[in-house]
Design an enzyme around this catalytic site. Structure first.
Site, PDB file in Angstrom:
ATOM      1  N   HIS A   1      35.441  32.123  44.177  1.00 16.35           N
ATOM      2  CA  HIS A   1      35.487  34.176  45.449  1.00 16.35           C
ATOM      3  C   HIS A   1      36.195  33.191  47.294  1.00 16.35           C
ATOM      4  O   HIS A   1      35.953  32.281  47.770  1.00 16.35           O
ATOM      5  CB  HIS A   1      33.921  34.165  45.421  1.00 16.35           C
ATOM      6  CG  HIS A   1      33.604  35.067  44.320  1.00 16.35           C
ATOM      7  ND1 HIS A   1      32.727  35.393  44.710  1.00 16.35           N
ATOM      8  CD2 HIS A   1      33.834  34.663  43.335  1.00 16.35           C
ATOM      9  CE1 HIS A   1      32.863  35.979  42.956  1.00 16.35           C
ATOM     10  NE2 HIS A   1      33.558  35.442  42.285  1.00 16.35           N
TER      11      HIS A   1
ATOM     12  N   GLU B   1      34.914  33.630  49.640  1.00 19.38           N
ATOM     13  CA  GLU B   1      33.859  33.539  50.901  1.00 19.38           C
ATOM     14  C   GLU B   1      33.622  31.808  50.528  1.00 19.38           C
ATOM     15  O   GLU B   1      33.058  31.607  51.231  1.00 19.38           O
ATOM     16  CB  GLU B   1      32.501  34.455  50.682  1.00 19.38           C
ATOM     17  CG  GLU B   1      32.855  36.035  51.647  1.00 19.38           C
ATOM     18  CD  GLU B   1      32.998  36.432  50.159  1.00 19.38           C
ATOM     19  OE1 GLU B   1      32.436  37.939  49.693  1.00 19.38           O
ATOM     20  OE2 GLU B   1      33.696  35.854  48.884  1.00 19.38           O
TER      21      GLU B   1
ATOM     22  N   CYS C   1      29.572  38.954  47.350  1.00 20.49           N
ATOM     23  CA  CYS C   1      28.782  39.381  45.983  1.00 20.49           C
ATOM     24  C   CYS C   1      27.442  38.869  45.438  1.00 20.49           C
ATOM     25  O   CYS C   1      27.340  38.020  46.961  1.00 20.49           O
ATOM     26  CB  CYS C   1      29.685  38.636  44.703  1.00 20.49           C
ATOM     27  SG  CYS C   1      29.402  37.047  45.221  1.00 20.49           S
TER      28      CYS C   1
ATOM     29  N   CYS D   1      27.839  34.722  46.255  1.00 20.15           N
ATOM     30  CA  CYS D   1      28.555  34.762  47.993  1.00 20.15           C
ATOM     31  C   CYS D   1      27.582  35.168  48.242  1.00 20.15           C
ATOM     32  O   CYS D   1      27.554  33.817  49.205  1.00 20.15           O
ATOM     33  CB  CYS D   1      29.607  35.283  48.514  1.00 20.15           C
ATOM     34  SG  CYS D   1      30.994  34.757  47.140  1.00 20.15           S
TER      35      CYS D   1
END
Length: 190
Positions: free
Chosen positions: A63, A65, A92, A95
């Site tokens: 992801h 992040e 999410c 993350c």
């Protein structure tokens, strides 16, 4: 973690319009970053997005992040570091924990997160992850992007940097997302 093509400082105007519109639901997550060290009067900008395309040669589907924290961020000083993220989707559950663990390893870093829309808020794990991040008061703040944030992103993260961006009809979605985030952080069920 596999290598990605460098992104650079500026995001395309089209990407900003499409991926940060709180009324749209694109699949990619864009992360626009402003980073500043306390002992410096200047700041650095960068952007990344998740790379989980099926047609991409990259087997890694990290992801945005996670990629930023693990591959882009460099600890350059023991001074306080202020990171401001503008995310097209809120983090999410995974993350949220990656951010929390990153901050535990880097006590001199603070992250301010502004999101265009909220990711999978019906999932209890996502709500719990956001609450746990928000409990790191003084280290993390999470807010929904406001009109002023959209204008700032347009001016700072696009090459033109002009004032031609008009977020039309964003306010109802902003209000809805702001109330939903407020309820999540208070622990109210959706």
């Amino acid at each position: 973690m596999s290598r990605r093509k460098p992104r650079g400082m500026y995001v395309s105007e089209m990407a900003l319009r499409e991926h940060f519109d709180p009324c749209n639901y694109p699949k990619k997550t864009y992360l626009l970053c402003k980073l500043q060290w306390a002992n410096s009067g200047t700041f650095w900008i960068h952007w990344v997005r998740n790379d989980n395309d099926k047609d991409n040669d990259n087997d890694n589907d990290s992801h945005a992040e996670e990629y930023f924290l693990e591959e882009v961020f460099e600890l350059r000083s023991s001074s306080i570091c202020y990171i401001t993220w503008y995310l097209s989707w809120s983090p999410c559950m995974t993350c949220c924990y990656i951010i929390r663990n990153f901050l535990a390893r880097h006590p001199n870093v603070n992250i301010e997160i502004h999101v265009a829309r909220l990711y999978k808020t019906r999932w209890a794990g996502t709500r719990r992850g956001l609450r746990e991040l928000a409990r790191l008061r003084g280290r993390v703040t999470i807010d929904v992007m406001e009109i002023k944030d959209y204008r700032y992103c347009w001016k700072t993260f696009t090459q033109k940097g002009d004032d031609n961006f008009l977020p039309v009809n964003f306010q109802p979605a902003i209000n809805r997302n702001r109330q939903m985030l407020k309820n999540i952080l208070k622990g109210l069920h959706l």
